[in-house]
Design a protein around this motif. Sequence first.
Motif, PDB file in Angstrom:
ATOM      1  N   ASP A  88       0.816  -1.213   0.000  1.00 56.64           N
ATOM      2  CA  ASP A  88       0.000   0.000   0.000  1.00 56.64           C
ATOM      3  C   ASP A  88       0.850   1.264   0.000  1.00 56.64           C
ATOM      4  O   ASP A  88       0.301   2.375  -0.027  1.00 56.64           O
ATOM      5  CB  ASP A  88      -0.926   0.019   1.225  1.00 56.64           C
ATOM      6  CG  ASP A  88      -1.960  -1.100   1.178  1.00 56.64           C
ATOM      7  OD1 ASP A  88      -2.475  -1.375   0.076  1.00 56.64           O
ATOM      8  OD2 ASP A  88      -2.234  -1.696   2.226  1.00 56.64           O
ATOM      9  N   ALA A  89       2.154   1.102   0.066  1.00 49.94           N
ATOM     10  CA  ALA A  89       3.106   2.222   0.079  1.00 49.94           C
ATOM     11  C   ALA A  89       2.862   3.174   1.248  1.00 49.94           C
ATOM     12  O   ALA A  89       3.189   4.352   1.166  1.00 49.94           O
ATOM     13  CB  ALA A  89       3.053   2.991  -1.248  1.00 49.94           C
ATOM     14  N   ASP A  90       2.325   2.632   2.354  1.00 47.97           N
ATOM     15  CA  ASP A  90       2.071   3.494   3.508  1.00 47.97           C
ATOM     16  C   ASP A  90       2.842   3.041   4.753  1.00 47.97           C
ATOM     17  O   ASP A  90       2.590   3.520   5.866  1.00 47.97           O
ATOM     18  CB  ASP A  90       0.574   3.576   3.821  1.00 47.97           C
ATOM     19  CG  ASP A  90      -0.057   2.227   4.132  1.00 47.97           C
ATOM     20  OD1 ASP A  90       0.677   1.204   4.174  1.00 47.97           O
ATOM     21  OD2 ASP A  90      -1.278   2.178   4.328  1.00 47.97           O
ATOM     22  N   THR A  91       3.785   2.117   4.577  1.00 45.91           N
ATOM     23  CA  THR A  91       4.642   1.669   5.674  1.00 45.91           C
ATOM     24  C   THR A  91       6.007   1.307   5.096  1.00 45.91           C
ATOM     25  O   THR A  91       6.089   0.687   4.030  1.00 45.91           O
ATOM     26  CB  THR A  91       4.056   0.432   6.389  1.00 45.91           C
ATOM     27  OG1 THR A  91       2.737   0.727   6.845  1.00 45.91           O
ATOM     28  CG2 THR A  91       4.922   0.042   7.588  1.00 45.91           C
ATOM     29  N   LEU A  92       7.058   1.686   5.816  1.00 47.21           N
ATOM     30  CA  LEU A  92       8.420   1.360   5.400  1.00 47.21           C
ATOM     31  C   LEU A  92       8.962   0.210   6.241  1.00 47.21           C
ATOM     32  O   LEU A  92       8.631   0.078   7.420  1.00 47.21           O
ATOM     33  CB  LEU A  92       9.340   2.569   5.565  1.00 47.21           C
ATOM     34  CG  LEU A  92       9.012   3.810   4.730  1.00 47.21           C
ATOM     35  CD1 LEU A  92       9.938   4.960   5.124  1.00 47.21           C
ATOM     36  CD2 LEU A  92       9.136   3.512   3.244  1.00 47.21           C
ATOM     37  N   LEU A  93       9.797  -0.608   5.624  1.00 48.26           N
ATOM     38  CA  LEU A  93      10.540  -1.647   6.333  1.00 48.26           C
ATOM     39  C   LEU A  93      12.020  -1.364   6.118  1.00 48.26           C
ATOM     40  O   LEU A  93      12.492  -1.355   4.987  1.00 48.26           O
ATOM     41  CB  LEU A  93      10.188  -3.043   5.810  1.00 48.26           C
ATOM     42  CG  LEU A  93      10.980  -4.202   6.431  1.00 48.26           C
ATOM     43  CD1 LEU A  93      10.704  -4.311   7.927  1.00 48.26           C
ATOM     44  CD2 LEU A  93      10.641  -5.519   5.730  1.00 48.26           C
ATOM     45  N   VAL A  94      12.736  -1.124   7.229  1.00 48.31           N
ATOM     46  CA  VAL A  94      14.146  -0.756   7.152  1.00 48.31           C
ATOM     47  C   VAL A  94      14.977  -1.861   7.805  1.00 48.31           C
ATOM     48  O   VAL A  94      14.872  -2.089   9.008  1.00 48.31           O
ATOM     49  CB  VAL A  94      14.417   0.587   7.861  1.00 48.31           C
ATOM     50  CG1 VAL A  94      15.826   1.082   7.540  1.00 48.31           C
ATOM     51  CG2 VAL A  94      13.381   1.636   7.484  1.00 48.31           C
ATOM     52  N   LEU A  95      15.765  -2.574   7.014  1.00 47.64           N
ATOM     53  CA  LEU A  95      16.660  -3.600   7.541  1.00 47.64           C
ATOM     54  C   LEU A  95      18.009  -2.956   7.829  1.00 47.64           C
ATOM     55  O   LEU A  95      18.583  -2.296   6.959  1.00 47.64           O
ATOM     56  CB  LEU A  95      16.822  -4.740   6.547  1.00 47.64           C
ATOM     57  CG  LEU A  95      15.784  -5.864   6.636  1.00 47.64           C
ATOM     58  CD1 LEU A  95      14.396  -5.345   6.272  1.00 47.64           C
ATOM     59  CD2 LEU A  95      16.148  -7.029   5.728  1.00 47.64           C
ATOM     60  N   VAL A  96      18.485  -3.136   9.066  1.00 48.71           N
ATOM     61  CA  VAL A  96      19.670  -2.411   9.509  1.00 48.71           C
ATOM     62  C   VAL A  96      20.689  -3.325  10.164  1.00 48.71           C
ATOM     63  O   VAL A  96      20.378  -4.444  10.582  1.00 48.71           O
ATOM     64  CB  VAL A  96      19.294  -1.300  10.514  1.00 48.71           C
ATOM     65  CG1 VAL A  96      18.284  -0.337   9.916  1.00 48.71           C
ATOM     66  CG2 VAL A  96      18.762  -1.896  11.822  1.00 48.71           C
ATOM     67  N   ARG A  97      21.923  -2.808  10.268  1.00 51.05           N
ATOM     68  CA  ARG A  97      22.971  -3.397  11.095  1.00 51.05           C
ATOM     69  C   ARG A  97      23.162  -2.462  12.288  1.00 51.05           C
ATOM     70  O   ARG A  97      23.811  -1.430  12.189  1.00 51.05           O
ATOM     71  CB  ARG A  97      24.268  -3.526  10.305  1.00 51.05           C
ATOM     72  CG  ARG A  97      24.243  -4.604   9.245  1.00 51.05           C
ATOM     73  CD  ARG A  97      25.557  -4.727   8.497  1.00 51.05           C
ATOM     74  NE  ARG A  97      25.739  -3.645   7.537  1.00 51.05           N
ATOM     75  CZ  ARG A  97      26.577  -2.638   7.680  1.00 51.05           C
ATOM     76  NH1 ARG A  97      27.325  -2.535   8.766  1.00 51.05           N
ATOM     77  NH2 ARG A  97      26.685  -1.704   6.759  1.00 51.05           N
TER      78      ARG A  97
END
Length: 220
Positions: A81-90
Motif C-alpha cells: 500500500d506504500a504506507d509503511t516502510l521496512l528498514v533492515l539495519v545493522r
Amino acid sequence: MTQSAFIDQIKWNGDGLVPAIVQDAASKEVLMLAYMNRESLQKSLDSGETWFWSRSRGELWHKGATSGHTQAIESLRYDCDADTLLVLVRPSGPACHTGAYTCFYRDADGELPAESRPKPDRFAALSGLETTIAQREAERPEGSYTTYLFDKGLDKILKKIGEESAEVIIGGKNGDKQEIRSEAADLIFHLMVLLRQQEIPLDDVLEELEFRHRKPVKKN
C-alpha cells in the motif's frame, strides 16, 4: 528506481509522515517503530543510516547521534500500500532508549527474555539463540560470557571455535554421546557468535545448505 521516485511512491499521512519498522538484518528481530517524513527519508537514503521525525519534539533525529548506537541501512522497502516502510539495519548498539536490544521486549505476560520465548518448531532454539546473541552484542551486559567474547574480539572467538571443535572430536573418539551432545552445543554457540561478529545471518547459512541439497548429483 531513483531516490526521488522512491520517495514519490510513499503515501504520507495527514501529518506528512509514514511509519517505519526497523528490523535487524541478521537476526530478523523487529527493533523499533518510528516515523519518517520526506526530509528524514531523504537523509536516510543519502547517509545510509536511519533518520526519523520526532512527533513529540517536532524535529528530525539521527538514530544514535547521541548514544552512538547508529543503524546502518541494509535495505529500505515500502509495503504493497506504500504506507509503511521496512528498514533492515545493522545496529551498532541497543535500539531502545531503555538500553534494551529491541523496543519490543514485553509480551502479554510482561517482560520475556529471548531465551524463554515459546518454541513453535524444532529449530526455534537456533532462532532464539541468534536473537539472544544479537541482544548481548548490542547491550553488552556485565558478566555475560557472550559480552566477554565480543569484547575480546575475533581472535578469541576463533580460538574458542578451535577448542570446541577439538572437544567434539574427542567426544566422538570416546564414543560418549552425552559428551558429543554437550560439546556440539558449545561449538554451535561459538559458531553463531562468529556469524554475528561477521554480520552473517543464520538464514544465509541455511540457504547455503538448502542450495547444496537442491544441487543435482553428478552421475559418472
